[in-house]
Design a protein around this motif. Sequence first.
Motif, PDB file in Angstrom:
ATOM      1  N   ASN A 195     -26.994   7.302  20.031  1.00 28.97           N
ATOM      2  CA  ASN A 195     -25.935   6.977  19.547  1.00 28.97           C
ATOM      3  C   ASN A 195     -25.499   7.694  18.226  1.00 28.97           C
ATOM      4  N   GLY A 196     -24.841   7.198  17.436  1.00 19.53           N
ATOM      5  CA  GLY A 196     -24.470   7.792  15.851  1.00 19.53           C
ATOM      6  C   GLY A 196     -23.400   8.838  16.054  1.00 19.53           C
ATOM      7  N   VAL A 197     -22.576   8.429  14.948  1.00 20.64           N
ATOM      8  CA  VAL A 197     -21.198   9.054  14.719  1.00 20.64           C
ATOM      9  C   VAL A 197     -21.237   9.780  13.337  1.00 20.64           C
ATOM     10  N   ALA A 198     -20.302  10.644  13.034  1.00 21.42           N
ATOM     11  CA  ALA A 198     -20.221  11.360  11.844  1.00 21.42           C
ATOM     12  C   ALA A 198     -19.073  12.062  11.659  1.00 21.42           C
ATOM     13  N   ILE A 199     -18.143  12.176  10.583  1.00 21.10           N
ATOM     14  CA  ILE A 199     -17.044  12.831  10.491  1.00 21.10           C
ATOM     15  C   ILE A 199     -17.425  13.837   9.329  1.00 21.10           C
ATOM     16  N   LEU A 200     -17.210  15.243   9.528  1.00 25.04           N
ATOM     17  CA  LEU A 200     -17.406  16.140   8.650  1.00 25.04           C
ATOM     18  C   LEU A 200     -16.159  16.971   8.285  1.00 25.04           C
ATOM     19  N   SER A 201     -15.949  17.096   6.932  1.00 28.96           N
ATOM     20  CA  SER A 201     -14.763  17.290   6.680  1.00 28.96           C
ATOM     21  C   SER A 201     -14.669  18.269   5.306  1.00 28.96           C
ATOM     22  N   LYS A 202     -13.693  19.460   5.353  1.00 28.92           N
ATOM     23  CA  LYS A 202     -13.615  20.268   4.302  1.00 28.92           C
ATOM     24  C   LYS A 202     -12.787  19.506   3.241  1.00 28.92           C
ATOM     25  N   LEU A 203     -11.913  18.484   3.462  1.00 26.84           N
ATOM     26  CA  LEU A 203     -11.239  17.816   2.890  1.00 26.84           C
ATOM     27  C   LEU A 203     -11.991  16.388   2.210  1.00 26.84           C
ATOM     28  N   PRO A 204     -11.564  16.074   1.167  1.00 25.79           N
ATOM     29  CA  PRO A 204     -12.326  14.775   0.591  1.00 25.79           C
ATOM     30  C   PRO A 204     -11.987  13.274   1.446  1.00 25.79           C
ATOM     31  N   ILE A 205     -12.937  12.660   1.883  1.00 30.17           N
ATOM     32  CA  ILE A 205     -12.871  11.625   2.872  1.00 30.17           C
ATOM     33  C   ILE A 205     -13.794  10.458   2.262  1.00 30.17           C
ATOM     34  N   LEU A 233     -20.948  25.899   4.996  1.00 33.35           N
ATOM     35  CA  LEU A 233     -19.824  26.493   5.732  1.00 33.35           C
ATOM     36  C   LEU A 233     -18.390  25.809   5.219  1.00 33.35           C
ATOM     37  N   GLY A 234     -18.401  25.049   4.226  1.00 34.82           N
ATOM     38  CA  GLY A 234     -17.522  24.381   3.478  1.00 34.82           C
ATOM     39  C   GLY A 234     -17.049  22.813   3.854  1.00 34.82           C
ATOM     40  N   TYR A 235     -18.109  22.283   4.537  1.00 33.61           N
ATOM     41  CA  TYR A 235     -17.837  21.000   5.039  1.00 33.61           C
ATOM     42  C   TYR A 235     -18.674  20.228   4.127  1.00 33.61           C
ATOM     43  N   ARG A 236     -18.213  19.815   2.916  1.00 33.94           N
ATOM     44  CA  ARG A 236     -18.749  19.144   1.756  1.00 33.94           C
ATOM     45  C   ARG A 236     -18.925  17.693   1.876  1.00 33.94           C
ATOM     46  N   PHE A 237     -17.873  17.141   2.786  1.00 30.19           N
ATOM     47  CA  PHE A 237     -17.824  15.672   2.547  1.00 30.19           C
ATOM     48  C   PHE A 237     -18.120  15.187   4.125  1.00 30.19           C
ATOM     49  N   MET A 238     -18.907  13.933   3.995  1.00 33.80           N
ATOM     50  CA  MET A 238     -19.450  13.471   5.197  1.00 33.80           C
ATOM     51  C   MET A 238     -19.306  11.983   5.193  1.00 33.80           C
ATOM     52  N   VAL A 239     -18.814  11.154   6.360  1.00 33.94           N
ATOM     53  CA  VAL A 239     -19.256   9.868   6.285  1.00 33.94           C
ATOM     54  C   VAL A 239     -19.810   9.743   7.631  1.00 33.94           C
ATOM     55  N   ALA A 240     -20.705   8.807   7.805  1.00 32.17           N
ATOM     56  CA  ALA A 240     -21.557   8.581   9.261  1.00 32.17           C
ATOM     57  C   ALA A 240     -22.401   7.392   9.303  1.00 32.17           C
ATOM     58  N   ARG A 241     -22.617   7.162  10.508  1.00 34.43           N
ATOM     59  CA  ARG A 241     -23.561   5.902  10.826  1.00 34.43           C
ATOM     60  C   ARG A 241     -24.456   6.781  11.684  1.00 34.43           C
ATOM     61  N   GLY A 242     -25.816   6.465  11.545  1.00 34.36           N
ATOM     62  CA  GLY A 242     -26.933   7.095  12.087  1.00 34.36           C
ATOM     63  C   GLY A 242     -27.834   6.057  12.979  1.00 34.36           C
TER      64      GLY A 242
END
Length: 262
Positions: A66-76, A52-61
Amino acid sequence: MTFTLATWNINSVRLREALVCKLMTEETPDVLCLQECKSPVEKIPLAAFEALGYRFMVARGQKGYNGVAILSKLPITEVAAGDYAGLGHARHIAGRLETGVTIHNFYVPAGGDIPDREVNEKFGQKLDFLTHMRDDFHAATPKKAILVGDLNIAPREDDVWNHKSLLKIVSHTPIEVEHLAQAQDAGSWVDVTRQDIPEGRLYSWWSYRSPDWDAADKGRRLDHIWATPDIAGAAHGSRVLRAARGWEQPSDHAPVFATFDL
């Protein structure tokens, strides 16, 4: 550059993969920050999101919690993953966009049911987590940054359905509100949502215990978007997607949005 950011406590990213995809398809935020993913990073269903275009992710699992993730269309690029209050929990991740904007994604502990750290360890952990946040922001003043997440505190009287009834309920007690305010003040963070929607009751969470949650409307604003003063003026278009609370097998939280012109 104009981009839209959303934050959402998803309450299991694998269980609610279809809802995340629905949000991505219908609302198309450029950046989507999730909390309570309840999944190791390698098991987050990234392939569906990439499609769906969300090619970038930073995350802790973390398995099951718990667990947090940033899904992004923009480079991150990941720049930090803090262990706040030494809990060993996956509750913070930070990434930096190519524009130099840093996005912090927090999942503050809920704090249990009794607002007394002497008898409730979880409440003490929540207060210590917020104190650690405060000290971090004092030590290194954030700049060109956005902070989002389920902060598990509704600070204002109009952030809850009944201020007097909830003064002794975890998430709206004076000591929690004060700890959150100290963390906010330490970073000079601006509450973007209330900057855009300054008046009136506003909620992002409704309990599963209320089957008629929409009619009863006993909500709380637990999910927040803040920005540092150098970019807070570029924020606009804040909203809560209340309808998502009524989707099939929903999270008990609704997504919160803001757009930034940077």
